[in-house]
Design an enzyme around this catalytic site. Structure first.
Site, short mmCIF file in Angstrom:
data_model
loop_
_atom_site.label_atom_id
_atom_site.label_comp_id
_atom_site.label_asym_id
_atom_site.label_seq_id
_atom_site.Cartn_x
_atom_site.Cartn_y
_atom_site.Cartn_z
N CYS A 192 1.70 -5.16 -0.32
CA CYS A 192 1.46 -6.45 -0.96
C CYS A 192 1.84 -6.39 -2.44
O CYS A 192 2.16 -5.33 -2.98
CB CYS A 192 -0.01 -6.83 -0.82
SG CYS A 192 -1.08 -5.71 -1.74
N CYS B 64 -4.21 -1.60 5.61
CA CYS B 64 -3.23 -2.68 5.54
C CYS B 64 -1.83 -2.22 5.95
O CYS B 64 -0.90 -3.03 5.95
CB CYS B 64 -3.20 -3.28 4.14
SG CYS B 64 -3.20 -2.08 2.82
N CYS C 256 -5.48 -0.98 -3.66
CA CYS C 256 -4.06 -0.82 -4.03
C CYS C 256 -3.92 0.11 -5.23
O CYS C 256 -2.99 0.91 -5.30
CB CYS C 256 -3.43 -2.16 -4.36
SG CYS C 256 -3.48 -3.33 -3.00
N ASP D 55 0.16 -0.27 4.37
CA ASP D 55 1.06 -0.12 3.22
C ASP D 55 1.53 1.32 3.09
O ASP D 55 0.75 2.26 3.31
CB ASP D 55 0.34 -0.49 1.91
CG ASP D 55 0.14 -1.99 1.77
OD1 ASP D 55 0.57 -2.73 2.68
OD2 ASP D 55 -0.45 -2.41 0.76
#
Lengths: 180, 131
Positions: free
Chosen positions: B63, B37, B106, B39
């Site tokens: 996110c 993603c 995450c 991140d």
């Protein structure tokens, strides 16, 4: 309809390579879409109709995958049996990630500043272009797949950065339109 | 997909956002990134002479779940020894924040970040002892 199980390169009659002709992809996409359009099967039996819907979805997925250079590279690596290691959070060196964090901070600082964002987007665009040229050499000329996978991982961050900068620019222009 | 109340709380009122001087001998810095993603997460710990983590900071571009996971971890590690901090598991983070399956990665990123921060601190510490 063995097109349903064919890989995307075969489906679009393209060589299994990173460097593809965008015009050929576009042309083949339109032809396939016409061929598989569910309207053409309106009078067919249920099974044929269901398959035509599945094929239309597969054609769209393949088009989107092959159109974008990064998703095309990742698909090609997977097709060649190489794992790009996208789920590995410790694969990239701390220096690269630190640099990425600084770039994100720069985008955040420039939000609300159109010339600043424009400069970031231009320099990022040049970097990305160079990276994709390198990726093409690694995949198509040198067949150095581990190096290509490493570069593809880095590109995931660069593309996210471009996405964030694009979004900040869009918000800015949107805000300007609203205040007009 | 809807976020749990705890994720929203950490997202809207993130704890311990910021940075320590990464060259400070008492500071351990963990830099991790999730290619899927894009991140990026930086987690820092400040360790006292007794080996207890006195303070922690984070900065995350990602996110809501990634921000909440790192925010939560900075709260959890304070007052712990570095050894105890190493026992934090992503499953605990995911459970506390009620993360849905698609957001488990995450919490994995936050676990990796604290491990990387401790590893950085130990590396500095070991080098200092060797002088």
């Amino acid at each position: 309809m063995n097109q349903l199980t064919a890989d995307f390169f075969t489906l679009f009659a393209l060589p299994s390579a990173f460097r593809i002709s965008p015009a050929a992809l576009e042309e083949r996409y339109l032809a396939l879409q016409r061929e598989a359009h569910p309207d053409r099967f309106a009078g067919a039996d249920e099974k044929t109709r269901r398959l035509s819907v599945q094929l239309a979805a597969r054609i769209n997925e393949g088009y989107q995958t092959l159109k974008q250079p990064l998703s095309r590279a990742l698909y090609l690596l997977q097709h060649l049996g190489c794992d790009a290691g996208l789920t590995d959070s410790s694969a990239l060196p701390a220096e690269f990630l630190l640099e990425q964090m600084e770039c994100r901070e720069a985008v955040a600082r420039a939000s609300g500043n159109a010339p600043g964002l424009q400069r970031i987007l231009e320099s990022l665009g040049r970097d990305l272009e160079n990276c994709y040229e390198t990726l093409g050499r690694l995949l198509d000329d040198k067949q150095d797949y581990p190096a290509a996978a490493d570069l593809a991982q880095r590109l995931m961050f660069l593309e996210k950065l471009r996405h964030d900068a694009d979004e900040a620019m869009f918000d800015l222009q949107d805000g300007n339109r609203k205040s007009d | 997909m809807s976020y749990s109340a705890k994720v929203i709380d950490h997202y809207e009122n993130p704890r311990n956002v910021g940075s320590f001087d990464k060259d400070d001998a008492d500071v351990g810095t963990g830099m991790v990134g999730q290619p899927t993603c894009g991140d990026v997460m930086k987690l820092q710990i400040k360790v006292g002479k007794d080996g207890i983590i006195e303070d922690a900071r984070f900065k995350t571009y990602g996110c809501g779940s990634a921000i909440a996971s790192s925010s939560l971890v900075t709260e959890w590690v304070k007052g712990k020894t570095v050894e105890e901090a190493m026992t934090i598991r992503n499953t605990q983070i995911a459970e506390e924040l009620a993360l849905p399956p698609v957001k488990i990665h995450c919490s994995v990123l936050a676990e990796d970040a604290i491990k990387a921060a401790v590893a950085d601190y130990r590396k500095k510490h070991g080098e200092n002892q060797g002088e």
